[in-house]
Design a protein around this motif. Structure first.
Motif, mmCIF file in Angstrom:
data_model
loop_
_atom_site.group_PDB
_atom_site.id
_atom_site.type_symbol
_atom_site.label_atom_id
_atom_site.label_comp_id
_atom_site.label_asym_id
_atom_site.label_seq_id
_atom_site.Cartn_x
_atom_site.Cartn_y
_atom_site.Cartn_z
ATOM 1 N N CYS A 1 54.304 63.045 35.108
ATOM 2 C CA CYS A 1 53.418 62.071 35.745
ATOM 3 C C CYS A 1 53.232 62.372 37.238
ATOM 4 O O CYS A 1 54.206 62.339 38.008
ATOM 5 N N GLU B 1 49.400 67.826 36.590
ATOM 6 C CA GLU B 1 49.553 67.155 35.299
ATOM 7 C C GLU B 1 49.015 68.010 34.158
ATOM 8 O O GLU B 1 49.568 68.011 33.055
ATOM 9 N N ILE C 1 52.600 61.724 28.291
ATOM 10 C CA ILE C 1 51.636 62.666 28.858
ATOM 11 C C ILE C 1 51.496 63.905 27.965
ATOM 12 O O ILE C 1 50.429 64.514 27.903
#
Length: 271
Positions: free
Chosen positions: A105, A181, A138
């Motif tokens: 993150c 990311e 994620i």
């Protein structure tokens, strides 16, 4: 030439022709049998290959298998079912700050780089304990395995000591090591070990390195991730104290500056 000799020659010629035809017919039969046998072998090979491919395609990935793994190796310094309760700090601290983070993150990285030292000061002073909950969502939204792999490596660091865990988490989120990311850099064991070499307790630590390479805490990471999924938290970073979300004043967003964090914690400590 007599009629008898002429007849004998014709008979011998017909016999040679008959024998040659029989030999040719036998060769043709053998050839057909080989073709049929070869075709059968090819069909079996294709069927076997298709069957193997189907089995492989239906076989769960390593991380999917870890979700259902019954034999979970939990790091030291953990509690609860499958070791998914990770509480850090002084035992006599009256308040517990719940911290929810995903290693990939970017907002978590920004928080740690800006407010991380303040959080550590509160932990050291006994203002609060920290209950850490790791997420891996994620990996699903951006594809990859870096969140899961980093969480497993954090488990290996926690197995060394709570201090090694906190310092390693700080290093993972640092501007020097935290990737974009969209980059799945944490999926690489070698990179996670490279980051760990910036932490004194982990530098050259062969047991830690072996745990990372072997995925000793992969199943634990998936159980921890499942605990995050059950928490009701929708994004990271997120913070709770006494079951209430800590947010920046007048918003529903997490505190992202030292002033916002101190204000939110002060308010929560009074509650």
């Amino acid at each position: 030439m007599s009629a008898r000799n002429n007849q004998s020659s014709k008979s011998a010629a017909r016999e040679r022709v008959r024998q040659e035809r029989e030999r040719q017919a036998k060769k043709d039969r053998v050839r057909r049998q080989l073709v049929v046998l070869g075709s059968a072998v090819v069909v079996l090979a294709i069927a076997g290959g298709v069957g193997f491919a189907v089995v492989q395609s239906n076989k769960p990935s390593h991380w999917e298998a870890m979700k259902d793994e019954k034999s979970v190796v939990a790091p030291k310094n953990t509690e609860g079912t499958d070791g998914t309760t990770v509480v850090l700090g002084k035992a006599d601290a009256k308040k517990t700050l719940e911290v929810y983070e995903d290693s990939r993150c970017p907002v978590c990285a920004s928080f740690e780089q800006t407010v991380g030292e303040t959080v550590q000061n509160g932990l050291d002073a006994g203002t609060f304990k920290i209950k850490y909950v790791g997420a891996t969502f994620i990996d699903n939204s951006d594809n990859g395995t870096g969140s899961k792999n980093a969480l497993s490596a954090l488990g290996a660091a926690l197995n060394v000591s709570p201090e090694a865990f906190l310092q390693y988490k700080t290093a993972l989120y640092s501007a020097k090591f935290h990737p974009e990311e969209s980059s799945d850099k944490f999926a690489e064991d070698s990179y996670l070990i490279q980051v760990a070499d910036s932490v004194n307790a982990l530098k050259g630590n062969t047991a830690f390195q072996q745990d990372v390479r072997d995925g000793t805490y992969d199943a634990w990471a998936m159980k921890m991730s499942a605990a995050f999924d059950k928490s009701g938290v929708q994004g990271t970073p997120a913070f709770r104290m006494d079951g209430k979300a800590l947010t920046a004043e007048g918003t529903e967003n997490p505190p992202m500056t030292v002033a916002e964090f101190n204000s939110a914690v002060t308010k929560a400590l009074k509650g």
